[in-house]
Enzyme design. Structure first.
Site, mmCIF file in Angstrom:
data_model
loop_
_atom_site.group_PDB
_atom_site.id
_atom_site.type_symbol
_atom_site.label_atom_id
_atom_site.label_comp_id
_atom_site.label_asym_id
_atom_site.label_seq_id
_atom_site.Cartn_x
_atom_site.Cartn_y
_atom_site.Cartn_z
ATOM 1 N N ASP A 152 0.873 -1.181 0.000
ATOM 2 C CA ASP A 152 0.000 0.000 0.000
ATOM 3 C C ASP A 152 0.911 1.231 0.000
ATOM 4 O O ASP A 152 1.556 1.522 1.011
ATOM 5 C CB ASP A 152 -0.907 0.009 1.234
ATOM 6 C CG ASP A 152 -1.977 -1.082 1.205
ATOM 7 O OD1 ASP A 152 -1.684 -2.197 0.702
ATOM 8 O OD2 ASP A 152 -3.086 -0.840 1.727
ATOM 9 N N LYS A 215 -6.917 3.414 -3.440
ATOM 10 C CA LYS A 215 -7.303 3.438 -2.031
ATOM 11 C C LYS A 215 -7.504 4.877 -1.585
ATOM 12 O O LYS A 215 -6.720 5.758 -1.942
ATOM 13 C CB LYS A 215 -6.194 2.749 -1.219
ATOM 14 C CG LYS A 215 -6.368 2.754 0.290
ATOM 15 C CD LYS A 215 -5.245 1.955 0.959
ATOM 16 C CE LYS A 215 -5.220 2.141 2.462
ATOM 17 N NZ LYS A 215 -4.100 1.427 3.114
ATOM 18 N N LYS A 251 -10.235 0.355 -2.452
ATOM 19 C CA LYS A 251 -10.140 0.146 -1.003
ATOM 20 C C LYS A 251 -10.421 1.442 -0.262
ATOM 21 O O LYS A 251 -9.563 2.306 -0.167
ATOM 22 C CB LYS A 251 -8.746 -0.378 -0.632
ATOM 23 C CG LYS A 251 -8.544 -0.581 0.882
ATOM 24 C CD LYS A 251 -7.161 -1.133 1.200
ATOM 25 C CE LYS A 251 -6.883 -1.140 2.694
ATOM 26 N NZ LYS A 251 -5.528 -1.662 3.030
#
Length: 315
Positions: A152, A215, A251
């Site tokens: 991430d 995300k 996400k």
């Protein structure tokens, strides 16, 4: 949306073509976006569908701890919880992943060994992203070498907000390469991007550069995932797949704490991107406390009552 798929192969040829493409995306109707997100959030879910939705949501959680006080013991306990969220009920699905700092990857990997749970690691000088690219890439390579299945990364919001889109693009491309076989989630920190137009641009920029997931947030700023910014990102992945044939995951992270909230997000996914995204390969929740509420609601559906406060482990 831009018209033909072949145009996307050239849009990152230079700073000017990239800027022209991103600024050519349709402007976001903020009032319409928020109204649609709010109306989808009022849909009621019947009991059998609710039981399915809760299990689906559990299976989509990236169970997260990103604190300076994290220890290998805490991470191992988190990994055990991810593998078996409710030790009293073997039918409870495992979560999708545990999400931790790079120096905790080895401990997490050990804790989830033999299970379906992935190890996701925040890298690239999370959460601020303020480090030279060489440091960010070393961060990624170390996490992958330690066994991370997913990375991430945070984008350079300063570069993005200055209009230096090519710098952001090139960093994502370089991080993607450093990931090797690991999947890459690109974090925009939507709360710092100020406008919905910027969130739409960041979504397309991330996908053009090779993100496997986009995300919303780090969970470290005041405004994190919201139904509206997630809806906007879901529209982007839907339109990107329509043009390129490439599917990208979404996400939302930060601030999603209750089963009710999680179910609202699942409705958003289904109604916006479609059922192809209703799977933890394509949709995740970045959360720490959400899992406990999902487990309590799950037990209430099964038994008709809430358990005592010691039923779920405290994060």
């Amino acid at each position: 949306m831009p018209t033909s798929a072949h145009t996307l192969t050239d849009v990152a040829a230079s700073e000017s073509t990239l800027r022209r493409f991103l600024h050519g995306l349709p402007g976001v109707d903020a009032v319409g976006l928020e109204a649609r997100a709010a109306s989808l959030g009022t849909r009621s879910i019947k009991t059998t569908a609710k039981a399915y939705a809760i299990d689906l949501a559990i299976s989509m959680v990236d169970l997260t701890t990103l604190e300076g006080a994290d220890t290998p013991g805490k991470v191992r306990a988190l990994g055990a919880k991810a593998v078996r969220p409710d030790p009293t009920d073997r039918s409870t699905p495992s979560t999708a992943a545990v999400c931790i700092y790079p120096d905790m990857v080895a401990a997490a990997k050990e804790a989830v060994a033999g299970s379906s749970v992935k190890v996701a690691s925040v890298a690239t000088a999370f959460p601020a992203g303020r480090a030279p690219i060489a440091v960010k890439l070393a961060d990624v390579r170390e996490a992958v070498a330690a066994g991370a299945d997913e990375i991430d990364m945070v984008i350079d919001r300063g570069a993005f907000l200055s209009g230096n889109f090519m710098k952001v693009y090139e960093e994502i491309v370089a991080v993607k390469e450093a990931c090797g076989a690991a999947r890459l989630k690109v974090i925009f920190e939507t709360g710092e991007l100020s406008t919905y137009d910027n969130i739409r641009r960041a979504s397309w920029l991330g996908m053009l550069a090779g993100a496997d997931f986009i995300k919303t947030s780090t969970g470290k700023v005041a405004v994190n995932a919201t139904p509206a910014n997630t809806l906007l990102m879901l529209e982007a992945v839907r339109d990107f797949r329509a043009q390129t044939g490439v599917q990208v995951g979404v996400k939302p992270a930060g601030g999603i704490r209750t089963s009710k909230d999680a179910v609202k997000f699942l409705v958003l996914v289904n109604e916006t991107a479609g059922s192809d995204w209703l799977d933890n390969h394509w949709f995740r929740f970045g959360a720490s406390s959400l899992l406990n509420d999902l487990l309590m609601q799950r037990q209430k559906l099964a038994t008709g009552r809430y358990s005592g406060p010691d039923y779920v482990t405290v994060d």
